[in-house]
Design an enzyme around this catalytic site. Structure first.
Site, short mmCIF file in Angstrom:
data_model
loop_
_atom_site.label_atom_id
_atom_site.label_comp_id
_atom_site.label_asym_id
_atom_site.label_seq_id
_atom_site.Cartn_x
_atom_site.Cartn_y
_atom_site.Cartn_z
N CYS A 121 0.77 -1.24 0.00
CA CYS A 121 0.00 0.00 0.00
C CYS A 121 0.80 1.29 0.00
O CYS A 121 0.78 2.05 -0.97
CB CYS A 121 -0.91 -0.03 1.22
N HIS B 264 -2.69 7.36 4.26
CA HIS B 264 -1.63 6.38 4.52
C HIS B 264 -0.25 6.82 4.02
O HIS B 264 0.57 6.00 3.62
CB HIS B 264 -1.99 5.02 3.91
#
Length: 590
Positions: free
Chosen positions: A89, A145
């Site tokens: 990610c 993130h």
């Protein structure tokens, strides 16, 4: 969560819509005109799915999970066949935002944890900052993130004008808490404010509703950049890893595996969200001058990896591995501005290429981006179906885990692997792949299908059947060289991924000179790598100190009353005079 439930605020906005229909004449005009000037710059909508597998979308041939809205965009645009992301990610999001390989950012090792005192380097200029120079209004909805330990690392300080979503890597889709070391905390923001009022609402629906409202309220005299970063289909917290509304789950009675059934429901909600956004763009008259990208951030976590049930069939590996199943991404590009659409695009592309490609599509001068990008402007190649300028794909180099992979032309070298090789196999399910079972009516009657039909951009059923067949990846059993196993923990492996996309035949011993050459290229890349920037978790990040909320803990000054960690400590807000007394050793889980 009683403390969270008690803090409720309402957030409502009214909006109006405008209907339009694109005539064939306007369509031809948009296909031929050049993008220049503020009024003609295209709207850019980037939809990023989380942990989506190669085989989890209908346009790759599976009928198991219908994705009619996503499919409608894919078949009327470009199905990106040789599109690569990074295996996990944070590195993919860093590459997307900067146009650089993670090794050149220090972001190549694992993910960024919520308690880490770091973020995407502030020295980097991000995609929304570049687009802002061209007059774009930038919004992010969903997952960030890329760092939040100080507010300067959060979206509103990195080029975005608004953010509704979460800062960490994953959360429960209903209570919006994230369980990470060292604790558990609420993580949903509206800008810098904690959005307690969203507790109990389904995450994908929140993201969908906010995205639609942004489109509905947008001033169409200005170009829009809308980054929709879904949490779906990433697993949630361990107590409810595959959260989905029961009404959705009930629609997938044909799927026997319960976890796969719940995954399908999550994916279906994601597809609904795509349809809602396309419908909103159509209603505002914005679709005719828009570029839409749909992409995963990495390969899917299959058969229980991360408590998930994605499918990368027939590709090898899973999320966070360097096999094709971990790095070959499901993706599409849609726009009326594409000259040659309705095809499977074989151009080799990396997620880092989006920054220069979209900047060019928006009418920007690539020279303005500087000369240190790893990304390549592929707008012309994609639009005109020309050969990609990209010849190398660095999948990653992780010297901490001892794994690396690089593709040069057709040749891919895999050196080392993660998890001691336990996720190096092939994982299903393949799903129902019978062409006659594909539901064309579902596609045509989906919100995206109807919007594209009004624009005369939806292909015929016969053309869709051809595209579905062309987008299939077939594992060739009759390769021109014998099948040979790969043991990357023992020695590097070599694959011809053009002929052998499923990585069945290791040809390192057959082509030693090619192996030596690609390894030399890999070493050259490694010499340019920054050290991984990972840091130890900071105890100040513990949500128990911040009303059970993950926060920008680095913005608070830290004073020690005593010389050891057992003493009481104080945290002083840098933005107020309030002093909060906290005991690090007496705190208990709530």
């Amino acid at each position: 969560m009683n403390g969270v439930e008690a803090k409720i605020r309402t957030h409502e906005s009214s909006c109006s819509t405008l209907q339009y229909q694109l005539s064939p004449e306007l369509r031809r005009d948009h296909n031929s005109r050049r993008v220049s000037g503020a009024s003609s710059r295209p709207n850019i909508v980037f939809i990023l799915a989380d942990d989506l597998g190669w085989n989890d979308v209908g346009f790759h041939g599976s009928n198991q999970i219908p994705t009619p809205n996503i499919d409608a965009l894919a078949y009327s645009g470009l199905i990106l066949d040789r599109y690569y992301v990074t295996p996990i990610c944070t590195p993919s999001r860093a590459a997307l935002m900067t146009g650089k390989y993670p090794i050149h950012l220090g972001m190549q090792h694992t993910v960024l944890y919520a308690a880490e005192p770091r973020g995407l380097p502030l020295t980097e200029k991000l995609l929304p900052e570049h687009l802002k120079k061209l007059g774009y209004v930038n919004h992010i909805v969903g997952k960030w993130h890329l760092g939040h330990y100080k507010r300067l690392y959060t979206p509103l300080y990195r080029g975005f004008d608004s953010h509704l979503g979460f800062w960490s890597g994953r959360q429960d889709y209903f209570d919006h808490t994230s369980v990470e070391k060292p604790s558990w905390g609420f993580d949903m923001r509206r800008g810098m404010d904690v959005a307690f009022d969203l507790h109990g609402s389904y995450l994908t629906d929140i993201i969908s509703k906010e995205s639609v409202q942004i489109v509905q309220n947008h001033n169409t005299s200005e170009p829009l950049f809308l980054y929709i970063a879904h949490g779906a289909v990433h697993s949630g917290n361990a107590y409810n890893p595959l959260p989905a509304p029961d009404t959705k789950v009930d629609k997938f009675k044909s799927i026997g595996d319960f976890n796969r059934k719940k995954f399908a429901a999550m994916m279906s909600s994601l597809d609904d969200s795509v349809g809602a956004v396309v419908k909103a763009l159509s209603a505002r008259g914005m679709l005719e001058n828009s570029i839409i990208i749909f992409s995963t951030d990495n390969g899917g976590p299959a058969e229980g990896f991360n408590l998930n049930a994605a499918s990368n069939w027939p590709l090898r590996g899973v999320k966070n591995t360097l096999w094709e199943g971990g790095v070959r991404g499901a993706g599409l590009l849609w726009s009326p501005l594409i000259e040659k659409s309705e095809r499977v695009a074989r151009q080799v592309m990396h997620i880092a290429d989006w920054l220069p490609t979209l900047y060019a599509a928006a009418g920007g001068d690539i020279e303005d981006l500087g000369g240190d990008l790893d990304g390549v402007n592929l707008w012309r190649e994609l639009s005109m179906d020309e050969t990609s300028k990209r010849t190398h794909i660095l999948h990653n180099i992780d010297d901490i885990w001892g794994s690396a992979a690089l593709t040069v032309g057709s040749w891919k070298v895999v050196k080392g692997t993660n998890y001691n090789g336990q996720w190096d196999n092939w994982y299903g399910p393949p799903g129902d792949r019978e062409p006659k079972n594909y539901d064309f009516n579902l596609l045509e009657n989906s919100p995206a299908g109807r919007a594209l039909h009004k624009m005369n951009l939806l292909p015929t059923n016969e053309d869709i059947e051809t595209l579905r067949d062309q987008s299939n990846v077939n594992c060739k059993k009759n390769l021109p060289y014998p099948m040979a196993p790969c043991y990357p923990l023992q020695q590097p492996c070599l694959f011809n991924v053009d002929e052998d996309p499923c990585e069945l035949a290791n040809v390192a011993s057959k082509f030693p000179n090619i192996l030596k050459s690609v390894l030399a290229e890999l070493d050259r890349y490694n010499q340019t790598a920054l050290p991984p920037a990972n840091l130890a978790l900071d105890p100040r990040a513990d949500p128990r100190f911040w009303d059970n909320v993950w926060t920008n803990f680095g913005d608070y000054s830290y004073f020690s009353r005593d010389s050891d960690m057992r003493a009481d400590h104080m945290f002083k807000s840098s933005s107020s005079d309030q002093i909060i007394n906290i005991s690090l050793h007496n705190s208990t889980e709530t």
